[in-house]
Design a protein around this motif. Sequence first.
Motif, PDB file in Angstrom:
ATOM      1  N   ASN A   6       4.522  11.464  -1.653  1.00 14.37           N
ATOM      2  CA  ASN A   6       4.345  12.147  -0.382  1.00 14.37           C
ATOM      3  C   ASN A   6       4.760  11.240   0.787  1.00 14.37           C
ATOM      4  O   ASN A   6       5.841  10.659   0.753  1.00 14.37           O
ATOM      5  CB  ASN A   6       2.904  12.661  -0.248  1.00 14.37           C
ATOM      6  N   PHE A   7       3.925  11.086   1.815  1.00 17.44           N
ATOM      7  CA  PHE A   7       4.326  10.258   2.949  1.00 17.44           C
ATOM      8  C   PHE A   7       4.541   8.800   2.537  1.00 17.44           C
ATOM      9  O   PHE A   7       5.327   8.082   3.172  1.00 17.44           O
ATOM     10  CB  PHE A   7       3.301  10.344   4.076  1.00 17.44           C
ATOM     11  N   GLY A   8       3.844   8.342   1.506  1.00 16.27           N
ATOM     12  CA  GLY A   8       4.096   6.994   1.005  1.00 16.27           C
ATOM     13  C   GLY A   8       5.525   6.835   0.532  1.00 16.27           C
ATOM     14  O   GLY A   8       6.192   5.835   0.809  1.00 16.27           O
ATOM     15  N   LYS A   9       6.010   7.844  -0.167  1.00 16.36           N
ATOM     16  CA  LYS A   9       7.392   7.846  -0.643  1.00 16.36           C
ATOM     17  C   LYS A   9       8.370   7.999   0.520  1.00 16.36           C
ATOM     18  O   LYS A   9       9.446   7.381   0.528  1.00 16.36           O
ATOM     19  CB  LYS A   9       7.581   8.993  -1.634  1.00 16.36           C
ATOM     20  N   MET A  10       8.004   8.792   1.511  1.00 17.50           N
ATOM     21  CA  MET A  10       8.872   8.953   2.680  1.00 17.50           C
ATOM     22  C   MET A  10       9.106   7.618   3.372  1.00 17.50           C
ATOM     23  O   MET A  10      10.216   7.318   3.818  1.00 17.50           O
ATOM     24  CB  MET A  10       8.275   9.963   3.658  1.00 17.50           C
TER      25      MET A  10
END
Length: 378
Positions: free
Chosen positions: A226-230
């Motif tokens: 999610n935002f970690g991957k973004m």
Amino acid sequence: MKLPQLAVCAALALVSFLPVPSRAADKITVTDITGRTVEVKAPVNKVILGEGRQVYFVAALDTETPFKRVVGWRDDFEKADLDGYKDYLAKYPEIAKLPTFGGSKEGTFDIEQAVALAPDVMIMNVEAKTATDDAKLTEKLAKVGIPVVFVDFRDKPFENTEPSMRLIGKLFGKEAKAEEFIAFRKEQIDRVTERLAKANPAKPVVMMERAGGYTDDCCMSFGNENFGKMVEIAGGINMAGKIIPGTFGVVNPEQVIAANPDQVIVTGSNWELYVPGGAWVGVGSGADEAKARDKLAALMKRPAYTGVKAVQNRQVHAIWHQFYNSPYQFVAIQQIAKWLHPELFKDLDPDQTMKTLYERFLPVAYKPGYWVSLTDKE
């Protein structure tokens, strides 16, 4: 409108007396995100959305008439994205009369109501599958000829967004539109990843705070999805990546201080219906950016951010929370990349990308306000 919930036993009693529709010649077999093969009459004419925010992908495919298939939906869209909901309500006032459901995770899904609406399919988010399995919801709906398919834009969006869009495109008879969207999404992500691959810049450490100010606790964050991957795709290091084993979790204030991140990004939305007058940062469609910036600055006065260099250097930002649960993540990647590497991406215009998304795929007008930064205010 919220219809009264009847006891599951009553719904099951009704199920036992309802005929099971015979197979139709135009049924197709699809494979959903969980690997289940499901028979569905397609293109579907009547759909129940297991989450109201699924309108984000429905509108991207049924752009001209986004609610023509929707006969019921979960009651979260207005609560979780009040500004976005108002945009759609203004253009499509009939959505105020759509039957709404509680969540399957909370055990408040009304089976008898679903039966009465006679949908061709019900679309569920994959995070609801455990609760759905526990309640044997898919089996109960199958007995009355209502197939359930699972999609995912939240738990593993960079693995499941494309197949989810293709699945919905097939169900809607909008395969070409789905492929057009997928190509646009990939093109916009490539604008970031290709440049990063060539430049190979140093990667700043980023603290992603999930829904900062929604509660008094600090700090919800993201693992390696999610935002970690973004953050990783945008050329940063997700501070919580080695702390949180799954997609979502919590880091304590001491861990934030010890990591001393270079940048802080907080997700926010207009949650006035969830937490009236809360400390959350109300970014989103047409948001009051000055107010959002003030609330973001106030969040940085909490103990977790004491002495952190990101705060000292005003490298603090807020971004629309619903990027985490929609196929629009590519816009967030561009904006994060611009924050992390401003010189490398000085010619990249995420606001224009978002505007183009609206103009090409969405039925309502674009209004800026999806992100703010403390660096915008001297």
